[in-house]
Design a protein around this motif. Structure first.
Motif, mmCIF file in Angstrom:
data_model
loop_
_atom_site.group_PDB
_atom_site.id
_atom_site.type_symbol
_atom_site.label_atom_id
_atom_site.label_comp_id
_atom_site.label_asym_id
_atom_site.label_seq_id
_atom_site.Cartn_x
_atom_site.Cartn_y
_atom_site.Cartn_z
ATOM 1 N N CYS A 1 26.733 44.751 40.713
ATOM 2 C CA CYS A 1 28.190 44.614 40.647
ATOM 3 C C CYS A 1 28.591 43.147 40.577
ATOM 4 O O CYS A 1 28.005 42.299 41.252
ATOM 5 N N ILE A 2 29.593 42.887 39.772
ATOM 6 C CA ILE A 2 30.213 41.557 39.703
ATOM 7 C C ILE A 2 31.681 41.744 40.033
ATOM 8 O O ILE A 2 32.364 42.569 39.418
ATOM 9 N N ARG A 3 32.178 40.980 40.986
ATOM 10 C CA ARG A 3 33.592 41.026 41.362
ATOM 11 C C ARG A 3 34.304 39.828 40.759
ATOM 12 O O ARG A 3 33.837 38.693 40.883
ATOM 13 N N ILE A 4 35.425 40.089 40.116
ATOM 14 C CA ILE A 4 36.253 39.033 39.531
ATOM 15 C C ILE A 4 37.651 39.180 40.105
ATOM 16 O O ILE A 4 38.201 40.277 40.144
ATOM 17 N N GLY A 5 38.221 38.075 40.506
ATOM 18 C CA GLY A 5 39.585 38.123 41.024
ATOM 19 C C GLY A 5 39.637 37.773 42.488
ATOM 20 O O GLY A 5 38.777 37.080 43.008
ATOM 21 N N GLY A 6 40.659 38.278 43.125
ATOM 22 C CA GLY A 6 40.847 37.954 44.533
ATOM 23 C C GLY A 6 42.167 38.469 45.027
ATOM 24 O O GLY A 6 42.548 39.600 44.739
ATOM 25 N N ASP A 7 42.887 37.601 45.727
ATOM 26 C CA ASP A 7 44.134 38.031 46.353
ATOM 27 C C ASP A 7 45.380 37.733 45.525
ATOM 28 O O ASP A 7 46.477 38.084 45.913
ATOM 29 N N ARG A 8 45.237 37.092 44.381
ATOM 30 C CA ARG A 8 46.416 36.823 43.544
ATOM 31 C C ARG A 8 46.380 37.693 42.292
ATOM 32 O O ARG A 8 45.324 38.193 41.902
ATOM 33 N N ILE A 9 47.517 37.839 41.640
ATOM 34 C CA ILE A 9 47.607 38.667 40.431
ATOM 35 C C ILE A 9 46.915 37.955 39.276
ATOM 36 O O ILE A 9 47.248 36.809 38.958
ATOM 37 N N GLN A 10 45.954 38.631 38.676
ATOM 38 C CA GLN A 10 45.183 38.085 37.555
ATOM 39 C C GLN A 10 45.758 38.520 36.204
ATOM 40 O O GLN A 10 45.665 37.785 35.228
ATOM 41 N N ALA A 11 46.319 39.727 36.155
ATOM 42 C CA ALA A 11 46.824 40.272 34.894
ATOM 43 C C ALA A 11 47.900 41.321 35.177
ATOM 44 O O ALA A 11 47.995 41.840 36.290
ATOM 45 N N LEU A 12 48.681 41.600 34.143
ATOM 46 C CA LEU A 12 49.724 42.617 34.222
ATOM 47 C C LEU A 12 49.452 43.686 33.170
ATOM 48 O O LEU A 12 49.127 43.363 32.020
ATOM 49 N N VAL A 13 49.582 44.924 33.560
ATOM 50 C CA VAL A 13 49.493 46.044 32.619
ATOM 51 C C VAL A 13 50.922 46.327 32.172
ATOM 52 O O VAL A 13 51.808 46.542 33.005
ATOM 53 N N ILE A 14 51.141 46.278 30.862
ATOM 54 C CA ILE A 14 52.506 46.438 30.356
ATOM 55 C C ILE A 14 52.612 47.643 29.426
ATOM 56 O O ILE A 14 51.627 48.107 28.867
ATOM 57 N N ASN A 15 53.850 48.102 29.253
ATOM 58 C CA ASN A 15 54.172 49.111 28.258
ATOM 59 C C ASN A 15 54.385 48.350 26.953
ATOM 60 O O ASN A 15 55.395 47.667 26.786
ATOM 61 N N ARG A 16 53.401 48.423 26.040
ATOM 62 C CA ARG A 16 53.462 47.620 24.813
ATOM 63 C C ARG A 16 54.664 47.956 23.945
ATOM 64 O O ARG A 16 55.260 47.080 23.325
ATOM 65 N N LYS A 17 55.039 49.216 23.867
ATOM 66 C CA LYS A 17 56.176 49.588 23.038
ATOM 67 C C LYS A 17 57.444 48.898 23.544
ATOM 68 O O LYS A 17 58.176 48.273 22.781
ATOM 69 N N LYS A 18 57.691 48.984 24.844
ATOM 70 C CA LYS A 18 58.886 48.356 25.417
ATOM 71 C C LYS A 18 58.821 46.843 25.314
ATOM 72 O O LYS A 18 59.844 46.181 25.094
ATOM 73 N N PHE A 19 57.638 46.269 25.474
ATOM 74 C CA PHE A 19 57.451 44.828 25.342
ATOM 75 C C PHE A 19 57.805 44.369 23.926
ATOM 76 O O PHE A 19 58.593 43.436 23.733
ATOM 77 N N ASP A 20 57.230 45.031 22.930
ATOM 78 C CA ASP A 20 57.509 44.692 21.529
ATOM 79 C C ASP A 20 59.000 44.828 21.220
ATOM 80 O O ASP A 20 59.595 43.977 20.558
ATOM 81 N N GLN A 21 59.621 45.904 21.709
ATOM 82 C CA GLN A 21 61.039 46.135 21.451
ATOM 83 C C GLN A 21 61.922 45.083 22.126
ATOM 84 O O GLN A 21 62.921 44.656 21.552
#
Length: 135
Positions: free
Chosen positions: A71-91
């Motif tokens: 196992c490799i752990r990446i990240g920690g206690d801060r936000i690394q990325a956001l999962v977005i709704n691409r359709k709403k983002f594009d619009q």
């Protein structure tokens, strides 16, 4: 095109008073979804759009499991990325471009452009319709 980059650049150019036309080959902005909806917070800092209905989840880290069960752990206690709704983002990005004066031509494919004195003449595919409300 009417994707995130085209919409962002169109909004910036139109906000300076220039005439901007966006040629989008698809019938609707944000469809079909051609790319994952994983971005960094910097995207929202750059684009200055409302995140409210666009962000679906926040990722602080990941655990990658190898075939040998290492196992490799990446990240920690801060936000690394956001999962977005691409359709709403594009619009949302397209809406900003239209608000600044950009025109969008849906179901049109940009073919070429020629400089005519101080203006550009665009050659495009068959024009089905011009739309100022592409959402």
């Amino acid at each position: 095109g009417g994707g995130p980059t085209g919409s962002y650049i169109a909004e910036k150019i139109a906000s300076k008073g220039h005439t901007v036309s966006i040629f989008e080959k698809n019938e609707k902005i944000g469809e079909p979804i051609n790319c994952a909806g994983l971005v960094s917070q910097r995207v929202f800092d750059l684009c200055d759009i409302n995140k409210k209905n666009i962000i679906q989840n926040k990722i602080t880290g990941v655990i990658i499991h190898s075939p040998l069960d290492n196992c490799i752990r990446i990240g920690g206690d801060r936000i690394q990325a956001l999962v977005i709704n691409r359709k709403k983002f594009d619009q949302a990005l397209m809406h900003k471009a239209i608000e600044k004066g950009a025109e969008i031509f849906l179901s049109n494919k940009f073919i070429s452009a020629k400089k005519k004195s101080e203006n550009m003449k665009a050659n495009k595919g068959t024009a089905r319709h011009r739309q100022t409300n592409a959402m």
